[in-house]
Scaffold this motif. Structure first.
Motif, PDB file in Angstrom:
ATOM      1  N   GLU A 262     -13.471 -16.555 -55.367  1.00  0.00           N
ATOM      2  CA  GLU A 262     -12.052 -16.422 -55.040  1.00  0.00           C
ATOM      3  C   GLU A 262     -11.354 -15.492 -56.023  1.00  0.00           C
ATOM      4  N   ASN A 263     -11.766 -15.543 -57.287  1.00  0.00           N
ATOM      5  CA  ASN A 263     -11.149 -14.666 -58.284  1.00  0.00           C
ATOM      6  C   ASN A 263     -11.448 -13.203 -57.983  1.00  0.00           C
ATOM      7  N   ARG A 264     -12.678 -12.910 -57.560  1.00  0.00           N
ATOM      8  CA  ARG A 264     -13.027 -11.532 -57.216  1.00  0.00           C
ATOM      9  C   ARG A 264     -12.251 -11.051 -55.991  1.00  0.00           C
ATOM     10  N   VAL A 265     -12.051 -11.952 -55.030  1.00  0.00           N
ATOM     11  CA  VAL A 265     -11.266 -11.581 -53.858  1.00  0.00           C
ATOM     12  C   VAL A 265      -9.830 -11.262 -54.270  1.00  0.00           C
ATOM     13  N   ARG A 266      -9.257 -12.083 -55.163  1.00  0.00           N
ATOM     14  CA  ARG A 266      -7.897 -11.823 -55.633  1.00  0.00           C
ATOM     15  C   ARG A 266      -7.812 -10.483 -56.363  1.00  0.00           C
ATOM     16  N   GLU A 267      -8.801 -10.192 -57.204  1.00  0.00           N
ATOM     17  CA  GLU A 267      -8.810  -8.922 -57.930  1.00  0.00           C
ATOM     18  C   GLU A 267      -8.905  -7.742 -56.962  1.00  0.00           C
TER      19      GLU A 267
ATOM     20  N   PRO B  25     -15.648 -11.834 -47.021  1.00  0.00           N
ATOM     21  CA  PRO B  25     -15.134 -10.872 -47.993  1.00  0.00           C
ATOM     22  C   PRO B  25     -15.491  -9.427 -47.671  1.00  0.00           C
ATOM     23  N   SER B  26     -16.725  -9.176 -47.241  1.00  0.00           N
ATOM     24  CA  SER B  26     -17.115  -7.796 -46.942  1.00  0.00           C
ATOM     25  C   SER B  26     -16.421  -7.286 -45.686  1.00  0.00           C
ATOM     26  N   GLU B  27     -16.220  -8.153 -44.680  1.00  0.00           N
ATOM     27  CA  GLU B  27     -15.503  -7.742 -43.478  1.00  0.00           C
ATOM     28  C   GLU B  27     -14.055  -7.392 -43.794  1.00  0.00           C
ATOM     29  N   ALA B  28     -13.417  -8.214 -44.643  1.00  0.00           N
ATOM     30  CA  ALA B  28     -12.028  -7.948 -45.025  1.00  0.00           C
ATOM     31  C   ALA B  28     -11.923  -6.644 -45.804  1.00  0.00           C
TER      32      ALA B  28
ATOM     33  N   HIS C  88      -3.747  -3.756 -52.652  1.00  0.00           N
ATOM     34  CA  HIS C  88      -2.291  -3.710 -52.548  1.00  0.00           C
ATOM     35  C   HIS C  88      -1.729  -2.499 -53.296  1.00  0.00           C
ATOM     36  N   ALA C  89      -2.319  -2.155 -54.430  1.00  0.00           N
ATOM     37  CA  ALA C  89      -1.847  -0.980 -55.174  1.00  0.00           C
ATOM     38  C   ALA C  89      -2.024   0.289 -54.341  1.00  0.00           C
TER      39      ALA C  89
ATOM     40  N   ILE D   2       0.673   2.289 -41.205  1.00  0.00           N
ATOM     41  CA  ILE D   2       0.967   1.817 -42.558  1.00  0.00           C
ATOM     42  C   ILE D   2       1.089   0.294 -42.570  1.00  0.00           C
ATOM     43  N   ALA D   3       1.731  -0.263 -41.540  1.00  0.00           N
ATOM     44  CA  ALA D   3       1.851  -1.721 -41.457  1.00  0.00           C
ATOM     45  C   ALA D   3       0.473  -2.372 -41.394  1.00  0.00           C
ATOM     46  N   ARG D   4      -0.464  -1.764 -40.663  1.00  0.00           N
ATOM     47  CA  ARG D   4      -1.816  -2.316 -40.586  1.00  0.00           C
ATOM     48  C   ARG D   4      -2.530  -2.207 -41.928  1.00  0.00           C
ATOM     49  N   ILE D   5      -2.313  -1.106 -42.643  1.00  0.00           N
ATOM     50  CA  ILE D   5      -2.928  -0.935 -43.963  1.00  0.00           C
ATOM     51  C   ILE D   5      -2.413  -1.997 -44.927  1.00  0.00           C
ATOM     52  N   VAL D   6      -1.096  -2.190 -44.935  1.00  0.00           N
ATOM     53  CA  VAL D   6      -0.493  -3.182 -45.831  1.00  0.00           C
ATOM     54  C   VAL D   6      -0.985  -4.587 -45.478  1.00  0.00           C
ATOM     55  N   GLU D   7      -1.058  -4.889 -44.192  1.00  0.00           N
ATOM     56  CA  GLU D   7      -1.537  -6.207 -43.765  1.00  0.00           C
ATOM     57  C   GLU D   7      -2.999  -6.419 -44.161  1.00  0.00           C
ATOM     58  N   ALA D   8      -3.828  -5.385 -43.990  1.00  0.00           N
ATOM     59  CA  ALA D   8      -5.258  -5.512 -44.302  1.00  0.00           C
ATOM     60  C   ALA D   8      -5.522  -5.587 -45.795  1.00  0.00           C
ATOM     61  N   ALA D   9      -4.533  -5.252 -46.626  1.00  0.00           N
ATOM     62  CA  ALA D   9      -4.727  -5.332 -48.081  1.00  0.00           C
ATOM     63  C   ALA D   9      -4.936  -6.775 -48.545  1.00  0.00           C
ATOM     64  N   SER D  10      -4.454  -7.735 -47.767  1.00  0.00           N
ATOM     65  CA  SER D  10      -4.682  -9.150 -48.059  1.00  0.00           C
ATOM     66  C   SER D  10      -5.837  -9.638 -47.199  1.00  0.00           C
TER      67      SER D  10
END
Length: 236
Positions: free
Chosen positions: A184-189, A135-138, A195-196, A120-128
């Motif tokens: 950058e806006n698309r990455v934030r979205e 962008p595609s790798e993230a 995160h949700a 879960i910690a890895r999932i939460v960290e990878a959300a950012s």
């Protein structure tokens, strides 16, 4: 005990193998051992045992430079690589999104029920989105972390194969995978949507996690349709 390949291994090692498999990048390689040990919070000895299992199973191999690469990343193409290429040639981005909508909400649900605290910690960290990733790798790192947390090896493998097909260069005209078009806006979205999903998984809310994933992928599907000028699922 869990069977991986031909030999049974203990559950912590099986979990580590699944986590490493989820970390294989779209380029077909893994981060250095030091980075993996820090990220996955394991000893070098434990990490190397898991890497050996991946090599023995054919998921990972050493290149001539000694760098670990996913099977088929160099040299003679494997049967799996050839099958993947055939799938890419016979599919389209709409079929990929349809399959993701079938599989990934279920994986998010399972992750909410089964993922360990470390997963879960890895999932939460990878959300950012990590600054050292495209962008595609993230994006793929996040979705693969969820697949690993679902603890269903077959579903995780199917999801991995699906993402491999999606990231093939012949399908990179999709809005979600075109790094050059990702602002950058698309990455934030996208990170907000991630995160949700991550928050629902961390809250052990399987229904919320599945719905958040479904909404995220449906929004991606609508953007793809809009970019290609379609108003319905006319993919022919």
């Amino acid at each position: 005990m869990t069977d991986i390949g031909t030999e049974p291994v203990d559950e912590p090692l099986a979990d580590l193998v699944s986590a490493l498999r989820a970390q294989i990048s779209p380029r077909g390689d893994l981060a250095p051992e030091r980075v993996l040990c820090d990220q996955l919070r394991v000893t070098r000895h434990m990490l190397r045992k898991a890497l050996k299992i991946l090599r023995d199973s054919g998921d990972l191999k050493e290149t001539k430079s000694g760098r670990r690469a996913a099977n088929g990343a160099g040299g003679t193409p494997s049967a799996a690589t050839l099958n993947q290429k055939r799938m890419v040639q016979s599919t389209n981005p709409f079929e990929v999104m349809e399959m993701r909508l079938m599989i990934e909400p279920a994986l998010a649900r399972l992750a909410a029920l089964r993922a360990s605290p470390d997963e879960i910690a890895r999932i939460v960290e990878a959300a950012s989105s990590a600054p050292n990733m495209t962008p595609s790798e993230a994006d793929q790192a996040f979705h693969r972390a969820i697949a690993a947390g679902a603890r269903n090896s077959l579903a995780s493998e199917l999801n991995y194969l699906l993402h491999c097909v999606q990231t093939d260069s012949r399908l990179r005209f999709t809005d979600s995978d075109a790094d050059a078009r990702t602002t950058e806006n698309r990455v934030r979205e996208r990170d907000a949507a991630h995160h949700a999903i991550a928050e629902a998984i961390a809250a052990r809310d399987p229904d919320g996690a599945a719905e958040a994933m479904r909404s995220h992928l449906a929004a991606m599907q609508m953007k793809l349709m809009g970019r290609l000028g379609l108003t319905g699922l006319e993919t022919g």
